[in-house]
Motif scaffolding. Structure first.
Motif, PDB file in Angstrom:
ATOM      1  N   UNK A 165       0.847  -1.194   0.000  1.00 24.82           N
ATOM      2  CA  UNK A 165       0.000   0.000   0.000  1.00 24.82           C
ATOM      3  C   UNK A 165       0.885   1.249   0.000  1.00 24.82           C
ATOM      4  N   UNK A 166       0.484   2.219  -0.796  1.00 22.62           N
ATOM      5  CA  UNK A 166       1.145   3.520  -0.824  1.00 22.62           C
ATOM      6  C   UNK A 166       0.064   4.586  -0.728  1.00 22.62           C
ATOM      7  N   UNK A 167       0.211   5.507   0.191  1.00 20.79           N
ATOM      8  CA  UNK A 167      -0.734   6.620   0.303  1.00 20.79           C
ATOM      9  C   UNK A 167       0.046   7.918   0.466  1.00 20.79           C
ATOM     10  N   UNK A 168      -0.468   8.966  -0.166  1.00 28.28           N
ATOM     11  CA  UNK A 168       0.174  10.278  -0.048  1.00 28.28           C
ATOM     12  C   UNK A 168      -0.913  11.339  -0.027  1.00 28.28           C
ATOM     13  N   UNK A 169      -0.791  12.278   0.890  1.00 31.17           N
ATOM     14  CA  UNK A 169      -1.760  13.365   1.014  1.00 31.17           C
ATOM     15  C   UNK A 169      -1.023  14.686   1.195  1.00 31.17           C
ATOM     16  N   UNK A 170      -1.439  15.696   0.453  1.00 27.12           N
ATOM     17  CA  UNK A 170      -0.826  17.022   0.552  1.00 27.12           C
ATOM     18  C   UNK A 170      -1.927  18.071   0.642  1.00 27.12           C
ATOM     19  N   UNK A 171      -1.770  19.009   1.575  1.00 27.67           N
ATOM     20  CA  UNK A 171      -2.756  20.069   1.781  1.00 27.67           C
ATOM     21  C   UNK A 171      -2.060  21.416   1.917  1.00 27.67           C
ATOM     22  N   UNK A 172      -2.655  22.436   1.308  1.00 31.28           N
ATOM     23  CA  UNK A 172      -2.194  23.814   1.435  1.00 31.28           C
ATOM     24  C   UNK A 172      -3.378  24.660   1.892  1.00 31.28           C
ATOM     25  N   UNK A 173      -3.157  25.426   2.974  1.00 32.44           N
ATOM     26  CA  UNK A 173      -4.245  26.209   3.557  1.00 32.44           C
ATOM     27  C   UNK A 173      -3.787  27.647   3.804  1.00 32.44           C
TER      28      UNK A 173
END
Length: 452
Positions: free
Chosen positions: A150-158
Motif C-alpha cells: 500500500x502507498x498513500x500520499x496526502x498534501x494540503x495547502x491552507x
C-alpha cells in the motif's frame, strides 16, 4: 446543517482483454461542487458548579464552498493458473473555501466577555492511494503466499485570515470594547504512508489451515504553519511573523506486526483466529516558540476472532471479537499551548499512553421464507483502557499556567487525558412480517445505546 446547493457529474468505464477475460479494468471519475450556508443561534445557561459563568448568547454565520475531483480504478489480472495480481487506485483533488463569523456575549456575576471572531480561508489538497496484491499458489491445494503493498500520499495547502477577541476592555464611561487581534495563516502538510505484508497459509486438513503473517508500516508526517500577527489592523498590512502561533511538526511512525493464525471452513461455517505482537515507534519534533522532541515506543498484543455459523436454513450467527490499539499522535503529545484563538486555547499531553480497546459484535438472523417473516438481533460492545479523551476546562477550573501564557482568562481550555472505564453498548432488534391483504410488509424496530 444549513442550506446546501450540490451539483455532480460522473462517468464509468469498464473493459476486459485476453482469453476468458484474463485482464479486467473498471474506472470511475466524478466531479462534485457544493455550497452550504448556515445561520446559528446559541443560548447557554451554566448551573452549579459553573454558575459563575452566567449566560452565553452567541450567533454565527458560515458560507462554505467545496469542489472536488475523484478517480477510482480497479485492475484484476489472472497471470496464470497459480498467479494473480490485483490493483486498486484512488485519486482525488479538492478545493475548500470556508467563511465564518461569530458574535456573542458571555456575562455572569464577575464576568463580562464580548465574543467576536471570524475566518476566511482558501484550502487545496490532493490524495493518492494505491493497493496491490500478488497471490501465488504453491503446489498443494490450499498452500498459498500473499504479498500486499500500500502507498498513500496526502498534501494540503491552507491560507486563511482570521480575527478574534483577545480581551474585553472596560472603558472609562462604563461601556465595554473588544481588543481584536487579526492574523493570517499560511500552512501546508504532507503525509506519506508505506505498508507491506506477507502472509503464508499451510493446509492441515481439508477444512482448516494455519497462517503466519508479517506486516511492516511506515508513516511520515510533516506540517508547517506560519502565522503573521497584524495586531488590531483589520486591513492585514505590515504583519510580523508570530513565533508563538507558528509551528512545524515532523514525525516518523514505524510499526512491525507478526503473528500466527488459524482458519476453519466447512460447508457454510467459517472460523478465523489471529494473534499478533505489535511493536511501534514514534520519532518526531514540534518546533514553535519552544522546541519539543517526541520519542515513544509501544509494545502490544492484539487478537482477532471471526465466526460465521449457519445453524440451519433459517438461522445464522455472525460474530466478531477483536482488540486494537490507538496510539497517540504527535499533535496529541504536543505540550505547547495553541493560542491561535485566544478565547479557545488548547494543548496536547506528553504523558499520554496508548488506548487499548476490546470489541464484540454479534449478529443473529432468522428468516422464514415460507411465511416471509424475518427477525434480526444486532449487539455490539466496546471497552477501552487508557481511553484518549478530550478534557475541557472553563471558568475557575482553567489552570493558572494557561492564564499566565495567554495573558488573560480564556473562555475554554482543552487538552487530552487518559481515562479508564470507557464503555459503550449498542443493541438493535428488528422484526418484519407480510400483511397479505394489502400486499405490504410490517416492520417494527427498537434499540438501546449506552456509553460512559
Amino acid at each position: 446543517s444549513g442550506v446546501a446547493k450540490v451539483g455532480a457529474i460522473g462517468v464509468n468505464y469498464s473493459a476486459s482483454w485476453g482469453e476468458n477475460d484474463k485482464l479486467k479494468l473498471q474506472a470511475f471519475y466524478m466531479y462534485n461542487r457544493s455550497q452550504t450556508k448556515n445561520l446559528s443561534q446559541l443560548t447557554r445557561w451554566y448551573e452549579a458548579p459553573l454558575e459563575d459563568l452566567g449566560t452565553l448568547e452567541q450567533s454565527g454565520y458560515s458560507d462554505n464552498s467545496n469542489y472536488n475531483h475523484r478517480f477510482n480504478a480497479r485492475v484484476d489480472w489472472r497471470i496464470s493458473e497459480n498467479q494473480s495480481l490485483m490493483s486498486r487506485t484512488n485519486f482525488s483533488m479538492q478545493s475548500y473555501d470556508p467563511f465564518s463569523s461569530t458574535e456573542g456575549l458571555q456575562q455572569g456575576a464577575d464576568l463580562y466577555n464580548i465574543i467576536r471572531s471570524g475566518n476566511d480561508g482558501d484550502n487545496h489538497g490532493f490524495n493518492f492511494f494505491e493497493f496491490m496484491q500478488y497471490r501465488l499458489k504453491l503446489g498443494e491445494n490450499g498452500r498459498m503466499m500473499t504479498i500486499d503493498g500500500r502507498v498513500s500520499y496526502r498534501e494540503n495547502e491552507n491560507d486563511s485570515r482570521s480575527h478574534s477577541n483577545q480581551q474585553t476592555i472596560k472603558n472609562d464611561d462604563g461601556t465595554y470594547s473588544p481588543l481584536l487581534r487579526y492574523l493570517s495563516n499560511d500552512s501546508n502538510s504532507d503525509n506519506l504512508g508505506l505498508n507491506a505484508s506477507v502472509n503464508y497459509a499451510e493446509p492441515i486438513s481439508k477444512s482448516s489451515q494455519i497462517t503466519l503473517r508479517y506486516d511492516l508500516g511506515y508513516t511520515n508526517q510533516e506540517s508547517k504553519r506560519n502565522t503573521f500577527n497584524f495586531g488590531n489592523d483589520d486591513s492585514y498590512t505590515n504583519g510580523t511573523l508570530d513565533p508563538a502561533l507558528s509551528n512545524r511538526y515532523t514525525s516518523d511512525y514505524t510499526t512491525h506486526r507478526v503473528g500466527p493464525g488459524y482458519s476453519f471452513t466447512k460447508e457454510r461455517n467459517t472460523l478465523v483466529l489471529n494473534l499478533s505482537y505489535q511493536y511501534s515507534t514514534l520519532n518526531g519534533q514540534v518546533e514553535a516558540a519552544q522546541t519539543q522532541p517526541v520519542k515513544r515506543s509501544y509494545n502490544d498484543f492484539t487478537y482477532f476472532l471471526m465466526g460465521n455459523f449457519n445453524i440451519n436454513q433459517q438461522n445464522s450467527i455472525r460474530l466478531f471479537v477483536m482488540s486494537y490499539t490507538n496510539n497517540p499522535s504527535i499533535q496529541q503529545l504536543n505540550g505547547i499551548l495553541d493560542i491561535s484563538d485566544s478565547q479557545y486555547v488548547s494543548s496536547g499531553n506528553e504523558r499520554l499512553n496508548p488506548a487499548y480497546s476490546h470489541n464484540v459484535n454479534f449478529h443473529y438472523n432468522n428468516t422464514n421464507l415460507e411465511k416471509g417473516r424475518t427477525f434480526m438481533w444486532m449487539f455490539s460492545f466496546r471497552a477501552a483502557q487508557d481511553y484518549i479523551s478530550q478534557s475541557l476546562y472553563t471558568g475557575n477550573n482553567i489552570p493558572q499556567f494557561v492564564i499566565d501564557e495567554v495573558g488573560s482568562k480564556p473562555i475554554q481550555y482543552s487538552t487530552y487525558e487518559n481515562v479508564d472505564g470507557y464503555m459503550s453498548l449498542r443493541t438493535h432488534l428488528s422484526y418484519g412480517l407480510p400483511i397479505n391483504p394489502i400486499k405490504c410488509n410490517f416492520n417494527i424496530m427498537g434499540g438501546v445505546n449506552y456509553s460512559k
